[in-house]
Design an enzyme around this catalytic site. Structure first.
Site, PDB file in Angstrom:
ATOM      1  N   ASP A 229       0.808  -1.219   0.000  1.00 14.50           N
ATOM      2  CA  ASP A 229       0.000   0.000   0.000  1.00 14.50           C
ATOM      3  C   ASP A 229       0.849   1.282   0.000  1.00 14.50           C
ATOM      4  OD1 ASP A 229       0.969  -0.458   2.486  1.00 14.50           O
ATOM      5  OD2 ASP A 229      -0.863   0.108   3.557  1.00 14.50           O
TER       6      ASP A 229
ATOM      7  N   HIS B 178      23.123   5.955 -18.815  1.00 16.87           N
ATOM      8  CA  HIS B 178      22.080   6.117 -17.787  1.00 16.87           C
ATOM      9  C   HIS B 178      22.472   5.418 -16.489  1.00 16.87           C
ATOM     10  CE1 HIS B 178      19.119   6.806 -21.329  1.00 16.87           C
ATOM     11  NE2 HIS B 178      19.768   7.890 -21.018  1.00 16.87           N
TER      12      HIS B 178
ATOM     13  N   ASP C 134      25.585  13.973 -13.616  1.00 14.41           N
ATOM     14  CA  ASP C 134      24.474  14.524 -14.410  1.00 14.41           C
ATOM     15  C   ASP C 134      23.286  14.595 -13.465  1.00 14.41           C
ATOM     16  OD1 ASP C 134      22.370  15.090 -16.093  1.00 14.41           O
ATOM     17  OD2 ASP C 134      22.986  13.673 -17.660  1.00 14.41           O
TER      18      ASP C 134
ATOM     19  N   ASP D 293      18.969  20.521 -15.932  1.00 20.39           N
ATOM     20  CA  ASP D 293      19.627  19.297 -16.418  1.00 20.39           C
ATOM     21  C   ASP D 293      21.089  19.647 -16.695  1.00 20.39           C
ATOM     22  OD1 ASP D 293      20.281  16.891 -17.556  1.00 20.39           O
ATOM     23  OD2 ASP D 293      19.041  17.147 -19.355  1.00 20.39           O
TER      24      ASP D 293
ATOM     25  N   HIS E 183      25.619  10.096 -28.548  1.00 17.41           N
ATOM     26  CA  HIS E 183      24.308  10.772 -28.412  1.00 17.41           C
ATOM     27  C   HIS E 183      24.314  12.160 -29.032  1.00 17.41           C
ATOM     28  CE1 HIS E 183      25.787  13.344 -25.158  1.00 17.41           C
ATOM     29  NE2 HIS E 183      26.276  12.276 -24.569  1.00 17.41           N
TER      30      HIS E 183
ATOM     31  N   HIS F 116      18.311  18.614 -26.270  1.00 20.76           N
ATOM     32  CA  HIS F 116      16.873  18.316 -26.244  1.00 20.76           C
ATOM     33  C   HIS F 116      16.191  19.517 -25.600  1.00 20.76           C
ATOM     34  CE1 HIS F 116      17.292  17.394 -21.922  1.00 20.76           C
ATOM     35  NE2 HIS F 116      18.338  16.669 -22.236  1.00 20.76           N
TER      36      HIS F 116
ATOM     37  N   HIS G 204      13.174  15.924 -20.609  1.00 20.36           N
ATOM     38  CA  HIS G 204      13.183  15.813 -22.076  1.00 20.36           C
ATOM     39  C   HIS G 204      11.852  16.401 -22.514  1.00 20.36           C
ATOM     40  CE1 HIS G 204      16.228  12.256 -21.883  1.00 20.36           C
ATOM     41  NE2 HIS G 204      16.760  13.411 -21.556  1.00 20.36           N
TER      42      HIS G 204
ATOM     43  N   GLU H 142      24.869  19.454 -24.560  1.00 17.83           N
ATOM     44  CA  GLU H 142      25.523  18.411 -23.774  1.00 17.83           C
ATOM     45  C   GLU H 142      26.386  17.454 -24.600  1.00 17.83           C
ATOM     46  OE1 GLU H 142      22.777  15.383 -22.244  1.00 17.83           O
ATOM     47  OE2 GLU H 142      21.118  16.655 -22.885  1.00 17.83           O
TER      48      GLU H 142
ATOM     49  N   TYR I 294      33.020   9.326 -24.804  1.00 18.54           N
ATOM     50  CA  TYR I 294      33.070   8.179 -23.888  1.00 18.54           C
ATOM     51  C   TYR I 294      33.942   7.104 -24.492  1.00 18.54           C
ATOM     52  CZ  TYR I 294      28.867  10.816 -22.846  1.00 18.54           C
ATOM     53  OH  TYR I 294      27.994  11.844 -22.597  1.00 18.54           O
TER      54      TYR I 294
ATOM     55  N   ARG J 148      31.217  14.439 -20.145  1.00 19.53           N
ATOM     56  CA  ARG J 148      30.090  15.192 -20.710  1.00 19.53           C
ATOM     57  C   ARG J 148      30.022  16.527 -19.983  1.00 19.53           C
ATOM     58  NH1 ARG J 148      26.487  11.622 -20.398  1.00 19.53           N
ATOM     59  NH2 ARG J 148      25.233  12.091 -18.551  1.00 19.53           N
TER      60      ARG J 148
ATOM     61  N   GLU K 289      27.279  19.607 -19.723  1.00 23.41           N
ATOM     62  CA  GLU K 289      25.899  19.934 -20.117  1.00 23.41           C
ATOM     63  C   GLU K 289      25.418  21.222 -19.468  1.00 23.41           C
ATOM     64  OE1 GLU K 289      22.916  17.016 -18.890  1.00 23.41           O
ATOM     65  OE2 GLU K 289      21.534  17.790 -20.410  1.00 23.41           O
TER      66      GLU K 289
END
Ligand code: GLY
Ligand code: MN
Ligand code: MN
Length: 440
Positions: free
Chosen positions: A37, A241, A258, A269, A348, A352, A359, A382, A386, A406, A408
Site C-alpha cells: 500500500d 544512464h 548529471d 539538467d 548521443h 533536447h 526531455h 551536452e 566516452y 560530458r 551539459e
C-alpha cells in the site's frame, strides 16, 4: 510562482487553437504503487499541470469551447474528512472554481455520469492517446455509450485528434514566469554541483556525492531531482544512464555528475565531469578540453535564426577534429562525420528541449526540416566523449580507456542570442581545479 491567471490564459490559448465544435480531455497523473500500500511520491502529469497548476491525484480537465454552462470543467476528488486525515487535504470541487479559476467542477467519482454529456454533440475529441491506456479505454466506452443512444437522437463524436500538436507547441515557448522558475531551478542545481565538487574525496561512494546534490536541492526548496542523479566515476561515466551510484571514488578517476533539480515543476539538467583528486591528468585534460570546446562551439550557435541541429553539428565537428588529432579516430574529418564513424565514442545528440519535463515536449522538425530556434525556447547543450574500457576500445592506447566526459548546460534562446542558465557551474579546467583546491 505561476498564478491562476497564467494557467487560465494557457487554457484560453489552447481553446483558441481547437476547431469549432470540439472538446479536449486532459487526465491528471495516476498514483503509482511502489509495493503493497505504498505509493511513489506523486508527480502531476505535465500537460495537466501546465493547464491547471493543480497537483492532486484523481483529476481531469475538460475544455469545451462554447459550452453554455462553462467552458473549463475540472473533475477532482471530493472532500472526505476520513481520507484527508490519512492522505492530506483536498481542494474539492466547491473550492476549485474559485482557487483555480475554472468555470465548473465536479467530483471525480461522478465522471462516468457527467462526461458522456460533455462529449455528446461534439464532433471532435482532442486527447493525448496512449499516455494512460486505462483512461483511453474509459473514453472509448463513453463514446460507445453515446453511440448506443444514436437512434434516440444522441450525437456521438466522430473524430479523435492528437492534442499534443497544439498543447506541446504552447509548452515549447516559455513565458517570463516560466523562465524565472527555470532560472531558479538552474541556480539551485548550480549550487548543488559546486557543493559536490567541494565535497568530493577519494574513498567516498558515488551515492555519498549524490547525497550532497539532493541535500542542496531540498534545502533550497526543490522537492526532488528532475530525474535520477547520475554519479559515474571512472568507467561508470561511460554508461549513459548509470544510476546505481554504488562505486567508491578512486583518486585517479574522473567523476561525471548529471543531476538537476525540479523546482515548482520545472527542470534543470546539468552535467559536469571533474577529477576525484582535484587535478586533471594530462590525458583527462586532453579529452576534457575537446568536450569543453564542443560545448562552447554549440552554445555559440544558440540564437534565433539557427536551426535546432546547428549546435549539434558544431559540437560534432569540434569533437571529431579533436579525436582525429589525438588519433583516437582515424580518417578524414568530413568522412567520419558523414559516415557516422564517431558513434562508438560520441553516441548521443547534443540537445533536447527542457521545461516541465527534462526531455521536454515540442517538435524538433517541421515538415521534416529542423525547426528554427526562437526566443523563449530552452534547450540543453551536452556534448560528450566516452571511451569505455571494454572490447570495443582494445585497439586504443590504455591511457584513454575508461574515460567518459560530458559537459551539459541549459540555454534559453533570447532575442539577441542566448542566456546560459547554468553559467554559475564552473566548467573551465582552471575554474574547477581552483574550486576543488579550496576544499576544507
Ligand atoms: N539527464 C538526462 C539528459 O541529459 O538528457
Ligand atoms: Mn543530463
Ligand atoms: Mn540532458
Amino acid at each position: 510562482m505561476i498564478g491562476a491567471a497564467e494557467f487560465k490564459k494557457r487554457r484560453a490559448q489552447l481553446m483558441a487553437m481547437m476547431s469549432p465544435g470540439s472538446v479536449a480531455v486532459i487526465p491528471g497523473a495516476k498514483l503509482s504503487r511502489r509495493n503493497r500500500d505504498i505509493q511513489y511520491l506523486f508527480r502531476q502529469d505535465s500537460d495537466f499541470y501546465y493547464l491547471t497548476g493543480f497537483v492532486e491525484p484523481e483529476a481531469l480537465l475538460v475544455l469545451a469551447p462554447g459550452r453554455e454552462h462553462g467552458e473549463e470543467i475540472l473533475f477532482c476528488a471530493d472532500r472526505d474528512p476520513h481520507a484527508e486525515r490519512w492522505d492530506g487535504e483536498r481542494l474539492g470541487p466547491e473550492r476549485a472554481t474559485q482557487m483555480l479559476g475554472v468555470d465548473d467542477a465536479f467530483p471525480y467519482a461522478d465522471m462516468d455520469d457527467i462526461l458522456p454529456g460533455l462529449l455528446e454533440g461534439r464532433e471532435r475529441i482532442y486527447i493525448t492517446l496512449g499516455e494512460y491506456p486505462e483512461f483511453d479505454q474509459r473514453l472509448i466506452a463513453w463514446v460507445a455509450d453515446i453511440r448506443k443512444r444514436e437512434a434516440g437522437g444522441a450525437q456521438p463524436p466522430g473524430e479523435f485528434m492528437e492534442l499534443k500538436h497544439f498543447l506541446h507547441e504552447l509548452r515549447l515557448y516559455k513565458s517570463t514566469k516560466e523562465v524565472n522558475l527555470m532560472r531558479k531551478a538552474a541556480d539551485i542545481t548550480a549550487a548543488a554541483h559546486v557543493r559536490a565538487m567541494q565535497a568530493c574525496e577519494p574513498g567516498m561512494t558515488e551515492a555519498q556525492l549524490e547525497a550532497e546534490l539532493t541535500y542542496e536541492f531540498m534545502r533550497s526548496g526543490a522537492r526532488s531531482p528532475a530525474y535520477p542523479c547520475i554519479v559515474g566515476s571512472g568507467n561508470n561515466a561511460c554508461v549513459m544512464h548509470y544510476v546505481e551510484n554504488t562505486a567508491t571514488l578512486k583518486k585517479n578517476d574522473l567523476v561525471l555528475i548529471d543531476a538537476g533539480c525540479e523546482y515548482q515543476h520545472y527542470a534543470a539538467d546539468v552535467t559536469r565531469t571533474f577529477p576525484v583528486s582535484g587535478r586533471y591528468s594530462a590525458t583527462q585534460r586532453a579529452i576534457y578540453e575537446i568536450v569543453l570546446a564542443a560545448n562552447e562551439a554549440a552554445i555559440a550557435e544558440c540564437r534565433p535564426g539557427r536551426h535546432f541541429n546547428a549546435p549539434h553539428e558544431a559540437a560534432l565537428r569540434v569533437m571529431v577534429e579533436g579525436l582525429v588529432a589525438l588519433k583516437i579516430l582515424k580518417g578524414e574529418v568530413a568522412t567520419l562525420i558523414e559516415e557516422e564513424g564517431y558513434r562508438d565514442v560520441c553516441p548521443h545528440k547534443t540537445s533536447h528541449w527542457l521545461g516541465i519535463d527534462v526531455h521536454d515536449v515540442g517538435d524538433y522538425r517541421i515538415d521534416s526540416t529542423w525547426r528554427q530556434l526562437e526566443p523563449g525556447m530552452v534547450l540543453t547543450i551536452e556534448p560528450g566523449i566516452y571511451i569505455p574500457r571494454n572490447e570495443t576500445t582494445e585497439h586504443l592506447p590504455s591511457k584513454y580507456r575508461g574515460i567518459g566526459v560530458r559537459i551539459e548546460d541549459d540555454v534559453l534562446i533570447t532575442r539577441g542570442g542566448c542566456e546560459v542558465l547554468t553559467a554559475a557551474v564552473p566548467k573551465r579546467i582552471d575554474e574547477v581545479e581552483a574550486l576543488m583546491a579550496d576544499r576544507a
